[in-house]
Structures are given as structure tokens and as C-alpha cells.
Design a protein around this motif. Structure first.
Motif: not given
Length: 173
Positions: A85-92, A113-121
Motif C-alpha cells: 500500500x502506498x500512502x499519500x506521503x510516500x507517493x509525494x 494538499x488536494x491529494x490528501x483532502x481527496x484521500x480523506x474524503x
């Protein structure tokens, strides 16, 4: 452990697919398993949510990151195809440290920031609901599932007019 099948046309549920949970799409007539997700999207099922966070969801009014489509993402971010599993931080972080940079890497870094928001939503594994409701759901998922009452199920099947989508119920069951 019990196997779970979610019946839905909503692609949001595909993020839950694993060796225990499958998603039946009655319109496409596809049973989504980890292998089917890999075949259709080219990525590990654990990374489906991140893929959707990058591309957005028009039906839920969640904007994607401009310039990121599935093919480009898979080509420039091969970590999405691995079985981890790849999380947002690892991806960025990958985008920031990759040897040969392309515009997509810069775009990802600028849109963290947009990617993190989308992920959480979009994520369905840790939804923000009342503790009692969450405990009831977790108990239902974790405990033994009662044997299906075939007669009651067939009655609901007919009442909901599911026969228009699933033609041969006995084979499907």
C-alpha cells in the motif's frame, strides 16, 4: 474468516477489495477481486483509493489533479503497481526524489494538499461516524455471518426487481 461481497455500481467500494472482500458490479457483470483490479487498472487493489484521490470523482464533486490519468500515473509511478500500500506521503516523496523528473512529478508535489483532502474524503475504512454505530458495524463484519435464508433473499430479489440485472439467480448464488 467470512467472505464478504458488496453489490454496488459505485466504484468507491473498489477501495475495499481484498482477499476477503469482493465487489459485484451488476451493470458491468464483473466480480471485482484483487486480480481483477490489477487486470483492469494495472495497480494493486491496496492502491485503488490513492488512484481515485489523484483522478478525482466527478459524481461526488471531488476534483482530480490536472494532468494525471491512469496510464501516465502507472508509467511515472511504478510504485503503484507493487503489492504494498502506498500512502499519500510516500507517493509525494517518490515524486520529489525520483531520478528522472517529469511534469507529473512536479504537479503531484504542488498538489499534495488536494491529494490528501481527496484521500480523506474518499476513504471508507475509517469513516467519521458515531462510536456506537461503528462498533455495531465492526461486530457485524468481524463475527460469523448467519447462513443465508434463501427464501427471504429470493423474495427481496423479486421485490427489488433485481431480476432485470441478474438473470439467472440460482447460478449467481
Amino acid at each position: 474468516q467470512n467472505r464478504i461481497t458488496i453489490v454496488s455500481t459505485d466504484r468507491d467500494f473498489l477501495q475495499l477489495v481484498n482477499n476477503r472482500i469482493t465487489v459485484w458490479s451488476p451493470v458491468k457483470k464483473i466480480m471485482y477481486t484483487p486480480n481483477v483490479i490489477r487486470e483492469e487498472f494495472g495497480l494493486d487493489s491496496k492502491n485503488y483509493l490513492l488512484y481515485r484521490a489523484l483522478t478525482g470523482d466527478k459524481s461526488d464533486n471531488i476534483p482530480g489533479v490536472n494532468g494525471i490519468g491512469l496510464k501516465t500515473m502507472l508509467k511515472q509511478f511504478p510504485i503503484m503497481t507493487e503489492e504494498a500500500e502506498v500512502d499519500v506521503d510516500t507517493f509525494v516523496e517518490y515524486a520529489e526524489t525520483v531520478d528522472k523528473k517529469y511534469k507529473i512529478h512536479e504537479t503531484v508535489t504542488q498538489n499534495k494538499t488536494q491529494i490528501e483532502l481527496n484521500y480523506n474524503l474518499m476513504q471508507l475504512k475509517n469513516v467519521d461516524i458515531n462510536g456506537n454505530a461503528k462498533m455495531l458495524i465492526m461486530n457485524l463484519v468481524d463475527n460469523e455471518i448467519n447462513k443465508m435464508d434463501v427464501l427471504s433473499f429470493k423474495r427481496m430479489f423479486m421485490e427489488d426487481k433485481m431480476y432485470t440485472v441478474i438473470k439467472d439467480l440460482d447460478t449467481w448464488m
